[in-house]
Structures are given as structure tokens and as C-alpha cells.
Motif scaffolding. Structure first.
Motif, mmCIF file in Angstrom:
data_model
loop_
_atom_site.group_PDB
_atom_site.id
_atom_site.type_symbol
_atom_site.label_atom_id
_atom_site.label_comp_id
_atom_site.label_asym_id
_atom_site.label_seq_id
_atom_site.Cartn_x
_atom_site.Cartn_y
_atom_site.Cartn_z
ATOM 1 N N PHE A 82 -4.498 2.797 -18.258
ATOM 2 C CA PHE A 82 -3.321 2.054 -17.808
ATOM 3 C C PHE A 82 -2.995 2.509 -16.401
ATOM 4 O O PHE A 82 -2.849 3.708 -16.140
ATOM 5 C CB PHE A 82 -2.134 2.317 -18.735
ATOM 6 N N PHE A 83 -2.891 1.576 -15.489
ATOM 7 C CA PHE A 83 -2.552 1.832 -14.091
ATOM 8 C C PHE A 83 -3.455 2.920 -13.491
ATOM 9 O O PHE A 83 -3.013 3.789 -12.741
ATOM 10 C CB PHE A 83 -1.082 2.231 -13.951
ATOM 11 N N GLU A 101 1.734 -3.360 -16.653
ATOM 12 C CA GLU A 101 1.578 -2.877 -15.288
ATOM 13 C C GLU A 101 2.510 -3.632 -14.331
ATOM 14 O O GLU A 101 2.886 -3.111 -13.273
ATOM 15 C CB GLU A 101 0.126 -2.988 -14.838
ATOM 16 N N ALA A 136 2.779 6.803 -15.189
ATOM 17 C CA ALA A 136 2.173 6.029 -14.107
ATOM 18 C C ALA A 136 3.021 6.099 -12.847
ATOM 19 O O ALA A 136 2.499 6.253 -11.736
ATOM 20 C CB ALA A 136 1.978 4.583 -14.544
#
Length: 287
Positions: A82-83, A101, A136
Motif C-alpha cells: 500500500f502506497f 490511496e 503511509a
């Protein structure tokens, strides 16, 4: 089953998943074969005749059956990207998905500006799950600090582990709380990907979600909007001056969520679409 060639193992996995009607069968088969056998894509190309032992093949078949029965590849493997970061999953967490995102992208410029103005900024992530959103953002904003809140103790364990995995544990704290119940202090931003599925719609979701994702992280009440009402009603008490609230929404919830926040004196200041072109993230500030 006796030892088999790696190339044949890939064909076997693709055939099983395709016959079962699994969407993206080829990609899922490749990921699961690589995970179980330890042979990555490059090894498969270079040495397609490498042998795969019978006990490994048995484990692969068990894993393929889990996929056929509706468990997602990433939940089977226990991690998902993720990201640009890697996150561990657990039974108490949703998988961080690409649509989310959009929420990170929407929040990022605001937090960067707060750090530029004040030298530091504080974020609280309600319903943090894996910690993906907060972590993130911590990875992108050096002088950001974050608190991840969740009602599920198991999710908080996973979030702490992910903060350590991604090198930001010194700026991440996990708090066991139902929304704001145990929260104290003030924050530059409140962020959340809350449960927003209507209670009666959960059973009709894809099997990967309905059968394997935690219901607490999905169920947004009868109309899917109850978490937004809670956040909008209480956010002002925890926001610093000129702070912001950023939330993920369902693809058809933009007007309803904007109305809920407007009733609590918040104005829409930012909107971000996801990779599918749906309005997915909203940013609010007090009027």
C-alpha cells in the motif's frame, strides 16, 4: 503427487483457478505459487524445469483451495502493499486497498503544509486497522506524529508491528478506543477510512470481503453513514485551530457525507477520486 517441474506447477495452479471462475486467475496463481515454492518470477523464467517437491505441491493445493473458497490472495499470504510500503494483515484488519490511496493523496499536502508552518504536525487515524493510512503518511512527512485508534485489540497489535516494519514506530502510537471515547489532546488532522457498508448489504459483497473481512470494519449501520455522524459531531473538540478532517467514502456517498459534516459546521475543502474515477476521499474544515 510426485515432484513436478516449476513450469507445470504454474500451469496446474492457473488451470485450477481459471476453472473455478476466479477473477485474475493467472495473477493469483503466480503469486500463490511464488509464495509457497519460494521461486520468484525471474527464477521461473530462468529455470522452468526446477523441481518442486511433493510436500510443497500438497501445501500449494491446500492454498489454492482456500483461494477457490473465497479467501483473497493477500489474506492467504498475510501481507499487502500500500502506497509503496508492505503491510502485514491479521483477522482483525481489512486489507489496505488501492482505492484508499486517494485518502492519503488528499491528506498529504495539508499535513506537509502544517509541518512547514509549525515544524511538526499531529494526526489521529480513527479505525486504523493495519495502520496503513497513518504509516503511509508518516513515511511521506518526516515531522509528522500519528495516533492509530481501533476498537479491536488485535488490529492495534498489527498496526504496531507494521509501524516497526516500516521504520516509523518512534512516531506512531496505538490507542484502544471506540472512536473518540479514550482520545485526549488536539490534532492537526483527523483521518478515517470508517466502516461505510450498509448492514444489509454486507452479505451480498464479494466472498473475499463478506466471508473473510472483519464485520466491525465494514458495517456502517443501516444506511452506512453512522460513523460519519459520530466523527462530524465530535471532531471539533479534538482539532487544533484550522485543522482538518479527511475521510474515505463509498462511491455513492459524497452528497450524504457532505450534508452530515455541514450540519456540524464543516465545509468541504478537498475531494479526491480513486483509480476507478469514483469520488473516494473528502477533506473538511470548520467554517
Amino acid at each position: 503427487m510426485a515432484e513436478a517441474r516449476l513450469a507445470d506447477v504454474h500451469r496446474h495452479a492457473r488451470s485450477l483457478l481459471t476453472t473455478a471462475g476466479i477473477e485474475n486467475a493467472e495473477l493469483d496463481a503466480r503469486l500463490l505459487v511464488e509464495w509457497v515454492t519460494g521461486f520468484d518470477r525471474l527464477e521461473t523464467i530462468r529455470n522452468p524445469h526446477s523441481g518442486v517437491a511433493a510436500d510443497v505441491l500438497a501445501r500449494l493445493d491446500a492454498v489454492l483451495n482456500r483461494r477457490i473458497n473465497g479467501e483473497s490472495v493477500h489474506r492467504i499470504i498475510g501481507r499487502r502493499a500500500f502506497f509503496g510500503l508492505e503491510f502485514s494483515l491479521s483477522a482483525d484488519t481489512l486489507e489496505p486497498r488501492p482505492d484508499t490511496e486517494a485518502l492519503v493523496e488528499l491528506a498529504l499536502p495539508f499535513l506537509q503544509q502544517r509541518v512547514a508552518e509549525n515544524g511538526v504536525a499531529d494526526l489521529i487515524d480513527l479505525g486504523t486497522g493495519t495502520g496503513a493510512i497513518a504509516i503511509a503518511l508518516l513515511g511521506q512527512v518526516r515531522h509528522l506524529r500519528a495516533v492509530g485508534v481501533d476498537i479491536a485489540p488485535g488490529a492495534l497489535v498489527t498496526a504496531r508491528d507494521n509501524a516497526h516494519l516500516n521504520g516509523v514506530s518512534n512516531r506512531f502510537a496505538a490507542l484502544h478506543s471506540s472512536w473518540f471515547a479514550e482520545v485526549t489532546g488536539g490534532f492537526d488532522m483527523i483521518i478515517s477510512n470508517p466502516p461505510y457498508i450498509r448492514s444489509n448489504d454486507i452479505a451480498n459483497l464479494q466472498p473475499e470481503v463478506a466471508m473473510h473481512d472483519p464485520v466491525l470494519a465494514l458495517d456502517g449501520g443501516a444506511d452506512g453513514l453512522e460513523p460519519y455522524r459520530i466523527i462530524a459531531a465530535q471532531a471539533e473538540s479534538y482539532l487544533r485551530a484550522n485543522g482538518a478532517v479527511a475521510v474515505e467514502i463509498g462511491f455513492d456517498q459524497r452528497i450524504d457525507v457532505e450534508t452530515i459534516f455541514a450540519k456540524s459546521g464543516f465545509a468541504l475543502k478537498g475531494l479526491q477520486k480513486d483509480i476507478g474515477g469514483h469520488e473516494r476521499a473528502m477533506l473538511f474544515m470548520k467554517l
